[in-house]
Design a protein around this motif. Sequence first.
Motif, PDB file in Angstrom:
ATOM      1  N   TYR A 147       0.711  -1.194   0.005  1.00 19.64           N
ATOM      2  CA  TYR A 147      -0.157  -0.121  -0.047  1.00 19.64           C
ATOM      3  C   TYR A 147       0.971   1.368  -0.041  1.00 19.64           C
ATOM      4  CZ  TYR A 147       0.958   0.780   4.897  1.00 19.64           C
ATOM      5  OH  TYR A 147       1.504   1.322   6.172  1.00 19.64           O
ATOM      6  N   GLU A 148       0.085   2.361  -0.293  1.00 16.57           N
ATOM      7  CA  GLU A 148       1.080   3.708  -0.386  1.00 16.57           C
ATOM      8  C   GLU A 148       1.027   4.087   0.816  1.00 16.57           C
ATOM      9  OE1 GLU A 148       1.530   7.699  -3.399  1.00 16.57           O
ATOM     10  OE2 GLU A 148      -0.752   6.601  -2.971  1.00 16.57           O
ATOM     11  N   GLY A 149       2.304   4.552   1.545  1.00 19.15           N
ATOM     12  CA  GLY A 149       2.394   5.039   2.673  1.00 19.15           C
ATOM     13  C   GLY A 149       3.168   4.349   3.702  1.00 19.15           C
ATOM     14  N   PHE A 150       3.055   4.624   5.035  1.00 18.54           N
ATOM     15  CA  PHE A 150       3.659   3.724   6.127  1.00 18.54           C
ATOM     16  C   PHE A 150       2.894   4.133   7.576  1.00 18.54           C
ATOM     17  CE2 PHE A 150       6.940   3.601   9.516  1.00 18.54           C
ATOM     18  CZ  PHE A 150       7.153   2.292   9.575  1.00 18.54           C
ATOM     19  N   GLN A 151       2.707   3.298   8.354  1.00 19.74           N
ATOM     20  CA  GLN A 151       1.937   3.571   9.507  1.00 19.74           C
ATOM     21  C   GLN A 151       2.507   2.887  10.466  1.00 19.74           C
ATOM     22  OE1 GLN A 151      -2.420   3.096   8.424  1.00 19.74           O
ATOM     23  NE2 GLN A 151      -2.121   0.857   8.918  1.00 19.74           N
ATOM     24  N   ASN A 152       3.744   2.930  10.638  1.00 22.52           N
ATOM     25  CA  ASN A 152       4.601   2.376  12.027  1.00 22.52           C
ATOM     26  C   ASN A 152       4.187   0.901  12.302  1.00 22.52           C
ATOM     27  OD1 ASN A 152       5.823   5.147  12.174  1.00 22.52           O
ATOM     28  ND2 ASN A 152       3.815   5.967  13.104  1.00 22.52           N
ATOM     29  N   GLU A 153       4.028   0.168  11.407  1.00 23.29           N
ATOM     30  CA  GLU A 153       3.900  -1.275  11.584  1.00 23.29           C
ATOM     31  C   GLU A 153       4.951  -1.984  12.389  1.00 23.29           C
ATOM     32  OE1 GLU A 153       1.433  -0.461   7.797  1.00 23.29           O
ATOM     33  OE2 GLU A 153       3.434   0.068   8.762  1.00 23.29           O
ATOM     34  N   GLU A 154       4.478  -2.856  13.219  1.00 21.73           N
ATOM     35  CA  GLU A 154       5.548  -3.762  13.785  1.00 21.73           C
ATOM     36  C   GLU A 154       5.086  -5.275  13.816  1.00 21.73           C
ATOM     37  OE1 GLU A 154       8.381  -4.046  15.474  1.00 21.73           O
ATOM     38  OE2 GLU A 154       9.039  -2.065  15.574  1.00 21.73           O
ATOM     39  N   LEU A 155       6.193  -5.915  13.783  1.00 25.52           N
ATOM     40  CA  LEU A 155       6.060  -7.452  13.566  1.00 25.52           C
ATOM     41  C   LEU A 155       5.082  -8.026  14.648  1.00 25.52           C
ATOM     42  CD1 LEU A 155       9.639  -8.750  13.134  1.00 25.52           C
ATOM     43  CD2 LEU A 155       7.753  -8.403  11.293  1.00 25.52           C
ATOM     44  N   ARG A 156       4.278  -8.711  14.200  1.00 32.07           N
ATOM     45  CA  ARG A 156       3.003  -9.408  14.907  1.00 32.07           C
ATOM     46  C   ARG A 156       1.966  -8.390  15.428  1.00 32.07           C
ATOM     47  NH1 ARG A 156       5.451 -13.868  19.314  1.00 32.07           N
ATOM     48  NH2 ARG A 156       3.427 -14.457  18.640  1.00 32.07           N
ATOM     49  N   ASP A 157       1.855  -7.270  14.733  1.00 31.61           N
ATOM     50  CA  ASP A 157       0.613  -6.497  14.794  1.00 31.61           C
ATOM     51  C   ASP A 157      -0.478  -7.227  14.068  1.00 31.61           C
ATOM     52  OD1 ASP A 157       1.785  -4.261  16.064  1.00 31.61           O
ATOM     53  OD2 ASP A 157       1.983  -3.020  14.444  1.00 31.61           O
ATOM     54  N   ILE A 158      -1.566  -6.756  14.062  1.00 27.01           N
ATOM     55  CA  ILE A 158      -2.680  -7.448  13.436  1.00 27.01           C
ATOM     56  C   ILE A 158      -3.358  -6.724  12.328  1.00 27.01           C
ATOM     57  CG2 ILE A 158      -5.039  -8.574  13.830  1.00 27.01           C
ATOM     58  CD1 ILE A 158      -2.747  -9.917  15.309  1.00 27.01           C
ATOM     59  N   VAL A 159      -3.594  -7.412  11.029  1.00 28.00           N
ATOM     60  CA  VAL A 159      -4.057  -6.718   9.874  1.00 28.00           C
ATOM     61  C   VAL A 159      -5.322  -7.040   9.780  1.00 28.00           C
ATOM     62  CG1 VAL A 159      -3.925  -7.112   7.342  1.00 28.00           C
ATOM     63  CG2 VAL A 159      -1.870  -6.639   8.672  1.00 28.00           C
ATOM     64  N   ASN A 160      -6.315  -6.094   9.302  1.00 26.83           N
ATOM     65  CA  ASN A 160      -7.709  -6.394   8.932  1.00 26.83           C
ATOM     66  C   ASN A 160      -7.706  -5.481   7.675  1.00 26.83           C
ATOM     67  OD1 ASN A 160      -8.724  -7.758  10.736  1.00 26.83           O
ATOM     68  ND2 ASN A 160      -9.488  -6.031  12.067  1.00 26.83           N
ATOM     69  N   ILE A 161      -8.235  -6.177   6.408  1.00 23.16           N
ATOM     70  CA  ILE A 161      -8.264  -5.393   5.138  1.00 23.16           C
ATOM     71  C   ILE A 161      -9.530  -6.244   4.406  1.00 23.16           C
ATOM     72  CG2 ILE A 161      -6.671  -6.835   4.119  1.00 23.16           C
ATOM     73  CD1 ILE A 161      -6.160  -4.277   2.163  1.00 23.16           C
TER      74      ILE A 161
END
Length: 310
Positions: free
Chosen positions: A259-273
């Motif tokens: 995706y375009e951008g960056f929002q400070n993700e870390e390993l083991r954060d949870i994704v919803n899309i």
Amino acid sequence: MADITPLMELTYLNGSTEEFGNFVYFRYEKERYTPYTYFEAELIGSTRPQAVATVRFYMGSRYLHWGTADIFECVNERGKNVIKVCSYGISKQLGQNYSEPGMITQPDLGAVIARCGVPDVSYQSGTNTVNYIYINEKTTAWEALHIYCEKAYNTVPYIYLNNTVRCTPHSNTTRNYSDKRIIKTRSGVRLGNLLSDVYSEGTSGSYDHHSSSSYTAQRHIRRRKYYGMDREWLYDLDRQPKYYLDYSQRGRQYTGFVYEGFQNEELRDIVNINQSGFIMNLKEISCITVRGSKNGIFTELLCYEDEYCN
């Protein structure tokens, strides 16, 4: 919108620092099973490579990487000065140093780190204490941390932030991407390392401890390995073949998107899309790659499905 302006900071041997922000391109990466972050870039500017001690990389106020100047070059061509850098996080040295061998009684994660000899690596506090672990000769510090995490949490360690070792997720942060501009989606498998059967030696001298993979068998893959009895696993000899089998299957399936951008993700954060038929709900992030150039900043997230992830 949060500031995601990229910035490289160099620390020199004399203790001074210098910042660079005129990027031609950059790439930053961290992955669930890799004991370090990685940063590479090309920037407009010049300095003295021989004087560089460490490299830091920021996006806005977020401090993503601190590592050594593994490859650092300054080039002057047609009147333009360009810096080229490849840097591995300090925690890479966990895989390059042997841990002090022998028994560690009543260790938590900090006690294992203390035997590793890499002082600039931090770690998760308040971790479980186990009765003991045994470290063989010529066991790397990262392997020793695997032994502890396997016994304490039935998992393997990972790098949080830039050089912090963790066993468990830092938080249950859930990130939603349904309103983001999705550039690409992908899914696939990596089956080259999979083992189908692992046997290990028991106290009688027979290889009577066994773990097998139905996932591998279904794909007509037959790879068998035998391991001698190992004091690192004497606390539960059945866990030795299971560990080697599970670890061989790391990253065996993945799904992800750019995706375009960056929002400070870390390993083991949870994704919803849920966007245009592409759905990922409650999937744990296993690999983060951020790329930047004149075309913008783009983040790729991969979510593994294996014995440790999802």
